[in-house]
Write an enzyme that holds these catalytic residues in place. Structure first.
Site, PDB file in Angstrom:
ATOM      1  N   GLY A   1      14.765  -9.800 -66.806  1.00 50.46           N
ATOM      2  CA  GLY A   1      15.952 -10.299 -66.137  1.00 50.46           C
ATOM      3  C   GLY A   1      16.430 -11.590 -66.760  1.00 50.46           C
ATOM      4  N   CYS A   2      17.036 -12.390 -65.965  1.00 52.17           N
ATOM      5  CA  CYS A   2      17.609 -13.665 -66.401  1.00 52.17           C
ATOM      6  C   CYS A   2      16.542 -14.557 -67.027  1.00 52.17           C
ATOM      7  CB  CYS A   2      18.227 -14.365 -65.187  1.00 52.17           C
ATOM      8  SG  CYS A   2      18.689 -16.071 -65.486  1.00 52.17           S
TER       9      CYS A   2
END
Length: 181
Positions: A11-12
């Site tokens: 993810g981020c």
């Protein structure tokens, strides 16, 4: 010292960097991009989903202090490995769950961890984490490095990253560098 490297896509990279920088035995982390077909991608290009790259965290660690299996467990417990091309509100192939391995031992350990978590029914849905040989790592722009440290009061950091750090600290307190406690 037994210095090794692994690259995670979970993810981020702002969130993952904030977590992995606190881990005992982690020597260096860098946010960047891997797994795509575009040379020298920019953040703006990666965000379009057309480069094939994932947002990743390049992790250098001392395996005498923290094992690869322990890092894998942290990786799996600090994101949702069951959502394809998505982490929370972040959607697209750039947010896919991925392990970019550097040797056959890392590949095998990653496959074994997925089997173990699956056999133990840790998640309600199947794990969709991609296990792929590492390719060229492209370091993200400077403003992405140590993002949480320099922007903790920003809304995204306060409402997304800080709660993840709090959860991590509860579950993995013994793995956090003592100077950060």
């Amino acid at each position: 010292m037994n210095i090794q490297k692994i690259t995670f896509g979970n993810g981020c990279f702002w969130c993952t960097e904030a977590i992995f920088t606190t881990v005992k035995g982690v020597l260096k982390v860098a946010s960047g991009y891997m797994g795509g077909h575009t040379d020298n991608p920019t953040y703006k290009e990666v965000c379009t989903g057309t480069t094939g790259h994932a947002e990743v965290l390049d992790v250098e660690f001392d395996a005498d202090v923290i094992s690869f299996d322990e890092l894998l467990l942290i990786f799996f417990r600090t994101h949702n490995p069951t959502t394809l091309n998505r982490q929370g509100n972040d959607v697209g192939t750039q947010y896919r769950s991925a392990i970019f391995y550097y040797n056959d031992e890392q590949k095998q350990a990653s496959e074994e961890m997925i089997k173990k978590l699956t056999d133990e029914h840790i998640y309600d849905d199947p794990i969709v984490t991609e296990i792929t040989p590492a390719s060229k790592f492209y370091k993200a722009e400077d403003y992405h490095q140590n993002y949480f440290e320099g922007n903790a009061s920003q809304p995204y950091c306060a409402f997304v990253i800080q709660p993840k750090l709090n959860k991590f600290a509860k579950e993995f307190a013994e793995k956090i560098k003592p100077e950060l406690l």
